[in-house]
Design a protein around this motif. Structure first.
Motif, PDB file in Angstrom:
ATOM      1  N   ALA A 212      40.923  24.354  50.154  1.00 21.07           N
ATOM      2  CA  ALA A 212      41.655  23.399  49.318  1.00 21.07           C
ATOM      3  C   ALA A 212      41.396  23.590  47.829  1.00 21.07           C
ATOM      4  O   ALA A 212      42.151  23.093  46.991  1.00 21.07           O
ATOM      5  N   LEU A 213      40.330  24.318  47.470  1.00 20.68           N
ATOM      6  CA  LEU A 213      39.998  24.539  46.068  1.00 20.68           C
ATOM      7  C   LEU A 213      40.923  25.549  45.401  1.00 20.68           C
ATOM      8  O   LEU A 213      41.091  25.530  44.172  1.00 20.68           O
ATOM      9  N   PHE A 214      41.534  26.429  46.191  1.00 19.80           N
ATOM     10  CA  PHE A 214      42.393  27.459  45.615  1.00 19.80           C
ATOM     11  C   PHE A 214      43.702  26.830  45.144  1.00 19.80           C
ATOM     12  O   PHE A 214      44.338  26.074  45.862  1.00 19.80           O
ATOM     13  N   GLY A 215      44.056  27.134  43.900  1.00 26.36           N
ATOM     14  CA  GLY A 215      45.244  26.557  43.296  1.00 26.36           C
ATOM     15  C   GLY A 215      44.974  25.308  42.480  1.00 26.36           C
ATOM     16  O   GLY A 215      45.883  24.790  41.835  1.00 26.36           O
ATOM     17  N   ALA A 220      40.858  25.538  30.692  1.00 28.42           N
ATOM     18  CA  ALA A 220      40.777  26.958  30.354  1.00 28.42           C
ATOM     19  C   ALA A 220      39.637  27.274  29.399  1.00 28.42           C
ATOM     20  O   ALA A 220      39.064  28.373  29.451  1.00 28.42           O
ATOM     21  N   GLN A 221      39.281  26.327  28.488  1.00 26.70           N
ATOM     22  CA  GLN A 221      38.230  26.627  27.525  1.00 26.70           C
ATOM     23  C   GLN A 221      36.862  26.790  28.184  1.00 26.70           C
ATOM     24  O   GLN A 221      36.013  27.528  27.687  1.00 26.70           O
ATOM     25  N   HIS A 222      36.670  26.114  29.300  1.00 28.65           N
ATOM     26  CA  HIS A 222      35.400  26.235  30.035  1.00 28.65           C
ATOM     27  C   HIS A 222      35.513  27.190  31.216  1.00 28.65           C
ATOM     28  O   HIS A 222      34.509  27.766  31.638  1.00 28.65           O
ATOM     29  N   HIS A 223      36.729  27.336  31.732  1.00 34.93           N
ATOM     30  CA  HIS A 223      36.946  28.171  32.912  1.00 34.93           C
ATOM     31  C   HIS A 223      38.150  29.079  32.686  1.00 34.93           C
ATOM     32  O   HIS A 223      39.265  28.771  33.135  1.00 34.93           O
ATOM     33  N   PRO A 224      37.942  30.198  32.026  1.00 33.54           N
ATOM     34  CA  PRO A 224      39.063  31.122  31.786  1.00 33.54           C
ATOM     35  C   PRO A 224      39.718  31.615  33.078  1.00 33.54           C
ATOM     36  O   PRO A 224      40.886  32.021  33.056  1.00 33.54           O
ATOM     37  N   GLU A 225      38.984  31.572  34.181  1.00 30.39           N
ATOM     38  CA  GLU A 225      39.559  32.000  35.457  1.00 30.39           C
ATOM     39  C   GLU A 225      40.513  30.951  36.027  1.00 30.39           C
ATOM     40  O   GLU A 225      41.246  31.228  36.983  1.00 30.39           O
ATOM     41  N   MET A 234      33.207  33.346  42.459  1.00 27.57           N
ATOM     42  CA  MET A 234      32.476  33.983  41.364  1.00 27.57           C
ATOM     43  C   MET A 234      31.058  33.419  41.276  1.00 27.57           C
ATOM     44  O   MET A 234      30.093  34.155  41.011  1.00 27.57           O
ATOM     45  N   VAL A 235      30.937  32.124  41.497  1.00 28.16           N
ATOM     46  CA  VAL A 235      29.612  31.490  41.487  1.00 28.16           C
ATOM     47  C   VAL A 235      28.757  32.049  42.626  1.00 28.16           C
ATOM     48  O   VAL A 235      27.564  32.324  42.453  1.00 28.16           O
ATOM     49  N   LEU A 236      29.363  32.225  43.792  1.00 29.17           N
ATOM     50  CA  LEU A 236      28.637  32.819  44.917  1.00 29.17           C
ATOM     51  C   LEU A 236      28.174  34.233  44.582  1.00 29.17           C
ATOM     52  O   LEU A 236      27.050  34.627  44.924  1.00 29.17           O
ATOM     53  N   GLU A 237      29.016  34.993  43.903  1.00 31.50           N
ATOM     54  CA  GLU A 237      28.622  36.349  43.492  1.00 31.50           C
ATOM     55  C   GLU A 237      27.425  36.309  42.555  1.00 31.50           C
ATOM     56  O   GLU A 237      26.492  37.121  42.679  1.00 31.50           O
ATOM     57  N   LEU A 340      18.502  27.881  40.133  1.00 30.53           N
ATOM     58  CA  LEU A 340      19.195  29.146  40.345  1.00 30.53           C
ATOM     59  C   LEU A 340      20.668  28.918  40.687  1.00 30.53           C
ATOM     60  O   LEU A 340      21.551  29.625  40.190  1.00 30.53           O
ATOM     61  N   ALA A 341      20.931  27.924  41.539  1.00 28.13           N
ATOM     62  CA  ALA A 341      22.318  27.627  41.899  1.00 28.13           C
ATOM     63  C   ALA A 341      23.104  27.122  40.692  1.00 28.13           C
ATOM     64  O   ALA A 341      24.280  27.480  40.505  1.00 28.13           O
ATOM     65  N   CYS A 342      22.465  26.312  39.852  1.00 28.79           N
ATOM     66  CA  CYS A 342      23.135  25.811  38.642  1.00 28.79           C
ATOM     67  C   CYS A 342      23.389  26.937  37.646  1.00 28.79           C
ATOM     68  O   CYS A 342      24.439  26.982  36.993  1.00 28.79           O
ATOM     69  N   GLU A 343      22.431  27.846  37.522  1.00 25.12           N
ATOM     70  CA  GLU A 343      22.628  28.994  36.637  1.00 25.12           C
ATOM     71  C   GLU A 343      23.782  29.863  37.141  1.00 25.12           C
ATOM     72  O   GLU A 343      24.588  30.372  36.342  1.00 25.12           O
ATOM     73  N   ALA A 344      23.877  30.018  38.460  1.00 20.98           N
ATOM     74  CA  ALA A 344      24.988  30.782  39.033  1.00 20.98           C
ATOM     75  C   ALA A 344      26.320  30.127  38.692  1.00 20.98           C
ATOM     76  O   ALA A 344      27.305  30.812  38.397  1.00 20.98           O
ATOM     77  N   ASP A 345      26.350  28.788  38.685  1.00 24.10           N
ATOM     78  CA  ASP A 345      27.574  28.070  38.330  1.00 24.10           C
ATOM     79  C   ASP A 345      27.950  28.337  36.874  1.00 24.10           C
ATOM     80  O   ASP A 345      29.119  28.570  36.556  1.00 24.10           O
ATOM     81  N   ALA A 346      26.968  28.325  36.002  1.00 21.09           N
ATOM     82  CA  ALA A 346      27.235  28.564  34.581  1.00 21.09           C
ATOM     83  C   ALA A 346      27.754  29.980  34.331  1.00 21.09           C
ATOM     84  O   ALA A 346      28.607  30.203  33.461  1.00 21.09           O
ATOM     85  N   ARG A 347      27.258  30.945  35.108  1.00 20.84           N
ATOM     86  CA  ARG A 347      27.648  32.339  34.913  1.00 20.84           C
ATOM     87  C   ARG A 347      28.869  32.743  35.744  1.00 20.84           C
ATOM     88  O   ARG A 347      29.448  33.813  35.497  1.00 20.84           O
ATOM     89  N   GLY A 348      29.232  31.915  36.712  1.00 22.38           N
ATOM     90  CA  GLY A 348      30.355  32.241  37.585  1.00 22.38           C
ATOM     91  C   GLY A 348      31.698  31.914  36.969  1.00 22.38           C
ATOM     92  O   GLY A 348      32.526  31.229  37.577  1.00 22.38           O
TER      93      GLY A 348
END
Length: 411
Positions: A212-215, A220-225, A234-237, A340-348
């Motif tokens: 349900a998250l797709f779409g 955009a300023q915080h999430h260019p994706e 991306m966060v999982l990656e 670590l999970a929060c850092e992944a969110d910031a970098r994802g």
């Protein structure tokens, strides 16, 4: 007795990868003969035996016939007249249907070596669609081998989509779904598992909260994706780069479930998504029998990841409250995994993959300073009951204030 090394051990040997386990198929034998040789029978659904010394699994050659829905809905036929070729054709992919012969040569009746060379996952026969677990397995192979360039053959992709449309995927039991998902989370590219499930339509049936998250758009300023579904993968990656713990990777994947529940008229804003997703997470966890330690960390990250991002803006008392809520002052705590999970969110996020995340050092320092405060730090002997907790909170907040001042001066 003729025994041949088969399956994953052959595949990974040819790929020059470590062999995780060795499975053997036995031709021309009966269960009674295996037991007489000292093998221990362990198979419930079909004849499988453990070698008396190596403890490798030895399975009698068998054929299977579909009898009903689900991965257990098969009638198994195992007799001494079944050939090695007959046994191999019941397997899922060509790259898993090879054997090593007595002379060291590869027995490859279905083109597995060619598909290995071409880095293709291809089903052997139409019988592939009889077992819904194979949808999960091929997605897990994507997670394991994506870094080598493997992809799903077009005709196999079409078959996967048919299995979803025809409803075979709906007969998967929760325990098996979770078992395959945990294995995928431990691979090199776990995001590829969820992408493969989405590509064939299975994600909507197995993980509807994720699908349900797709779409769903984000600012955009915080999430260019833009797309939230793209973001969580991306966060999982990023979580995979930061930690080898499956709990951290799962928490990273789950953290934004609430954004799918934001009313569309409020998009791309998602105010309050940290709490909107709690029920969705609990529903998913209950449906798939997710272990408590996975649920606990995922819930903490979901509720407090934005607090973590805004750590320098928070009042010391609010940060102290957060640390209490996630159990950071307990002897056994998950603060490092949470961070670590929060850092992944910031970098994802597109363009933010290498961004520094000083919040980690600040929160760790704040927790370390505040953790030194306990009831022994209270000098007023007249304080009792709830006042003790309030005084500990006040003193811890004071310590965090000093840490914040130090970090603010550095910044």
């Amino acid at each position: 007795m003729k025994a041949y090394l088969v399956g994953g051990a052959v595949r990974d040997t040819l790929l020059n990868l470590p062999v995780r386990e060795r499975d053997w198929v036995v031709i021309g034998e009966t269960p009674e003969a295996m037991i007489t040789r000292g093998y221990t029978e362990v198979g419930k659904d079909f004849p499988v035996f453990l070698h008396p010394q190596t403890k490798d699994e030895y399975a009698l050659a068998r054929t299977e016939r579909k009898t009903t829905h689900g991965y257990t809905g098969f009638a198994v036929h195992a007799t001494p007249d079944i050939s090695l070729e007959d046994d191999l054709i019941r397997r899922d992919l060509t790259i898993n249907a090879m054997a090593i012969m007595d002379n060291g040569e590869i027995f490859d009746p279905y083109g597995g070596q060619q598909d290995l060379a071409n880095k293709v996952f291809r089903h052997i026969s139409p019988a592939f669609c009889e077992d819904p677990v194979r949808v999960l397995r091929i997605a897990r192979f994507c997670a394991r081998y994506q870094h080598l360039g493997f992809s799903i053959a077009p005709e196999t992709q079409e078959l996967l989509q048919q299995m979803v449309v025809q409803g075979e995927i709906d007969h998967l039991v929760p325990e098996r779904v979770w078992a395959e998902t945990v294995k995928a989370l431990g691979e090199k590219s776990p995001a590829a598992y969820f992408q493969a499930l989405r590509d064939c339509g299975a994600l909507a049936r197995i993980f509807p909260e994720l699908d349900a998250l797709f779409g769903v758009p984000q600012p955009a300023q915080h999430h260019p994706e833009i797309d939230t579904g793209v973001h969580v993968l991306m966060v999982l990656e990023q979580a995979t780069l930061l930690s080898d713990k499956c709990t951290v990777r799962f928490a990273a994947l789950m953290h934004d479930l609430g954004k799918a529940l934001t009313p569309a008229e409020k998009w791309p804003s998602h105010h309050g998504h940290e709490t909107l997703g709690i029920d969705a997470l609990k529903t998913l966890a209950q449906r798939l029998r997710v272990p408590n330690n996975y649920q606990k960390l995922a819930l903490q990250v979901m509720q407090y990841h934005t607090h973590c991002h805004r750590a320098f803006e928070l009042r010391p008392s609010t940060l102290c409250d957060m640390l209490v809520s996630i159990g950071a002052f307990k002897a056994e705590n998950q603060l490092n995994d949470f961070l670590l999970a929060c850092e992944a969110d910031a970098r994802g996020r597109t363009g933010f993959e290498q961004t520094d995340y000083p919040q980690v050092d600040y929160i760790r320092a704040a927790q370390k300073a505040a953790k030194r405060i306990d009831s022994s730090a209270i000098s007023d002997c007249n304080i009792q009951g709830k006042q003790i907790g309030q005084e500990i909170h006040r003193l811890r907040t004071h310590e965090i204030s000093k840490v914040k001042k130090q970090f603010t001066q550095k910044i």
